[in-house]
Design an enzyme around this catalytic site. Structure first.
Site, PDB file in Angstrom:
ATOM      1  N   ASP A  65       0.843  -1.185   0.000  1.00  0.00           N
ATOM      2  CA  ASP A  65       0.000   0.000   0.000  1.00  0.00           C
ATOM      3  C   ASP A  65       0.883   1.240   0.000  1.00  0.00           C
ATOM      4  OD1 ASP A  65      -2.820  -1.223   0.193  1.00  0.00           O
ATOM      5  OD2 ASP A  65      -1.624  -2.360   1.616  1.00  0.00           O
TER       6      ASP A  65
ATOM      7  N   CYS B 204       4.254  -8.421  -1.847  1.00  0.00           N
ATOM      8  CA  CYS B 204       4.009  -7.268  -0.972  1.00  0.00           C
ATOM      9  C   CYS B 204       5.295  -7.085  -0.186  1.00  0.00           C
ATOM     10  CB  CYS B 204       2.768  -7.479  -0.104  1.00  0.00           C
ATOM     11  SG  CYS B 204       2.816  -8.972   0.901  1.00  0.00           S
TER      12      CYS B 204
ATOM     13  N   GLN C  63       3.472 -12.497   2.787  1.00  0.00           N
ATOM     14  CA  GLN C  63       2.837 -13.450   3.691  1.00  0.00           C
ATOM     15  C   GLN C  63       1.318 -13.312   3.679  1.00  0.00           C
ATOM     16  OE1 GLN C  63       4.935 -12.971   7.396  1.00  0.00           O
ATOM     17  NE2 GLN C  63       6.450 -14.486   6.788  1.00  0.00           N
TER      18      GLN C  63
ATOM     19  N   ARG D  20      -0.747 -10.046   2.059  1.00  0.00           N
ATOM     20  CA  ARG D  20      -1.355  -9.334   0.929  1.00  0.00           C
ATOM     21  C   ARG D  20      -0.980  -9.949  -0.418  1.00  0.00           C
ATOM     22  NH1 ARG D  20       0.705  -3.514   2.643  1.00  0.00           N
ATOM     23  NH2 ARG D  20       2.468  -4.838   3.139  1.00  0.00           N
TER      24      ARG D  20
ATOM     25  N   CYS E 137      12.567   5.417  -8.076  1.00  0.00           N
ATOM     26  CA  CYS E 137      11.819   6.485  -8.747  1.00  0.00           C
ATOM     27  C   CYS E 137      10.491   6.722  -8.026  1.00  0.00           C
ATOM     28  CB  CYS E 137      11.584   6.148 -10.222  1.00  0.00           C
ATOM     29  SG  CYS E 137      10.218   5.002 -10.527  1.00  0.00           S
TER      30      CYS E 137
HETATM   31 ZN   LIG Z   1      10.867   2.825 -10.546  1.00  0.00          ZN
END
Ligand SMILES: [Zn+2]
Length: 133
Positions: free
Chosen positions: A31, A72, A76, A78, A123
């Site tokens: 997230d 994720c 484990q 998500r 990035c």
């Molecule tokens: Zn990137």
């Protein structure tokens, strides 16, 4: 059409990416962490909190790919949950010309990837433009 998912290690993922005939996509389902942490170069971002409603969009952006690797932070909770939801979605879809043959989950997730010294991208683009690995 994939009907279940399997696990893949970071080194297996690298050798898969180096195989010329594999059309692989990496899907990061973390997230908010993605915005302040690094990510695997070239990975797509589909946050787990909105994953279910964005599956159709994900399927469209995977056109031309034959393998998908979900992860994720630790893969484990998500990562496997999203991989399963994705597999279920594909198996319920009426047309099965999505071309996805293999759905995988990266073992130990992003943290395992980074801890093993694999290259990461820093990035802040929504759509990472780095070449995979
Ligand atoms: Zn990137």
């Amino acid at each position: 059409m994939a009907s279940r998912f399997s696990y893949i290690t970071p080194s297996q993922l690298i050798s898969l990416q180096q195989r010329r005939n594999t059309k692989l996509a990496i899907v990061d389902v973390r997230d908010d962490e993605r915005s302040y942490d690094a990510h695997i170069a070239g990975s797509l971002h589909y946050a787990s909190c909105s994953f279910y409603e964005r599956i159709p969009d994900l399927v469209r952006s995977l056109q031309g790919k034959d393998s998908v690797v979900f992860h994720c932070a630790l893969s484990q909770v998500r990562g496997p949950a999203c991989a399963k939801a994705f597999v279920d979605y594909l198996s319920q879809k009426k047309d099965d010309d999505d071309g996805i043959k293999e759905v995988m989950v990266l073992e130990r997730g992003f943290q395992g990837w980074e801890a093993s010294g694999r290259p990461v991208c820093h990035c802040t683009e929504i759509l990472c433009k780095s070449e995979s690995i």
